[in-house]
Design an enzyme around this catalytic site. Structure first.
Site, short mmCIF file in Angstrom:
data_model
loop_
_atom_site.label_atom_id
_atom_site.label_comp_id
_atom_site.label_asym_id
_atom_site.label_seq_id
_atom_site.Cartn_x
_atom_site.Cartn_y
_atom_site.Cartn_z
N LYS A 131 0.86 -1.18 0.00
CA LYS A 131 0.00 0.00 0.00
C LYS A 131 0.90 1.24 0.00
O LYS A 131 1.76 1.40 0.87
CB LYS A 131 -0.85 -0.03 1.28
CG LYS A 131 -2.23 0.50 1.13
CD LYS A 131 -3.00 0.19 2.39
CE LYS A 131 -4.36 0.80 2.38
NZ LYS A 131 -5.01 0.64 3.67
C1 E4P Z 1 -8.25 1.72 3.57
O1 E4P Z 1 -7.58 0.81 3.14
C2 E4P Z 1 -8.13 2.28 4.92
O2 E4P Z 1 -7.47 1.34 5.74
C3 E4P Z 1 -9.43 2.54 5.59
O3 E4P Z 1 -10.53 2.13 4.83
C4 E4P Z 1 -9.54 3.87 6.24
O4 E4P Z 1 -10.79 3.95 6.86
P1 E4P Z 1 -11.13 5.02 7.99
O5 E4P Z 1 -11.45 6.30 7.32
O6 E4P Z 1 -12.31 4.43 8.69
O7 E4P Z 1 -9.92 5.12 8.88
#
Ligand code: E4P
Length: 218
Positions: free
Chosen positions: A87
């Site tokens: 990522k």
């Molecule tokens: C995406 O891969 C992120 O880990 C995640 O969806 C972020 O979500 P949040 O806005 O609830 O922290």
């Protein structure tokens, strides 16, 4: 549509897996911190455990923000297991890292995407996944679902193979709307996933079926 769970909690991953509909996992540094996972060895070990638990893709995020650092971390993460996806944040150096990793055959997930322009860049760099954050846009009174629709349209216009991974899911309607628009993947915390199961008419209907059976059969 693929279902990923957005957590670093092993028990939640297990629960989602037991439903039989789990395709993969996404994590981020905040989710790892929530589980108290700190230190390189512990972090790498935790990713390895998660990657063993699911057959599908598991996103593990780099911490570096410079090209060299991101590539170094990406190579280490990709070594953990074949289903690890690296990522990478949507920044200029991140874009360059995605391009290079794609050329090397390493899968990437371009994260922290909040605009169609960012998603277009991620696709042009060859990202495997793009992660638009719906909930965080909704939080600032912007239409998160519209972003998913815009990206779907743009990717379809040009046939980009980058998969749209709807992220920052807050509730079941985010999942349903993502499916209606045609997001390839949704990554959700456990609760909205479990909430998809429920409908009061299902509960009431089942109660009546069982009561009618019992009335005649004891
Ligand atoms: C995406 O891969 C992120 O880990 C995640 O969806 C972020 O979500 P949040 O806005 O609830 O922290």
């Amino acid at each position: 549509m693929k279902f990923f769970i957005d957590t670093a909690n092993l028990d939640e991953i297990r629960q989602a897996r037991e439903l039989g509909v789990l395709d993969g996992v996404t994590t981020n540094p905040s989710l790892m911190a929530r589980e108290g996972i700190a230190g390189k060895n512990a972090i790498m070990g935790h990713y390895a455990r998660i990657a063993e638990m699911v057959p599908g893709d598991v996103s593990a995020e780099v911490i570096a923000t410079d090209l060299e650092g991101m590539l170094r971390e990406a190579h280490e993460l990709a070594e953990i297991a074949p289903n690890i996806v690296v990522k990478i944040p949507m920044i200029a150096e991140g874009l360059r890292a995605i391009k290079q990793l794609t050329a090397e055959g390493i899968k990437t997930n371009c994260t922290l995407v909040f605009s169609p322009g960012q998603a277009l860049l991620a696709a042009k760099a060859g990202a495997t996944y793009v992660s638009p954050f719906i909930g965080r846009l909704d939080d600032i009174a912007t239409d998160g679902m519209q972003l998913i629709a815009d990206i779907r349209l743009i990717y379809d216009n040009y046939g980009y193979p980058t998969q749209i991974l709807a992220a920052s899911i807050r509730h079941t309607m985010h999942i349903i709307e993502s499916a209606r628009i045609g997001a390839d993947v949704v990554t959700t915390p456990l609760k909205p996933l479990l909430n998809l199961l429920h409908h009061p008419l299902t509960d009431r209907g089942l109660e009546k079926f069982l009561a009618d059976y019992k009335r005649l059969n004891g």
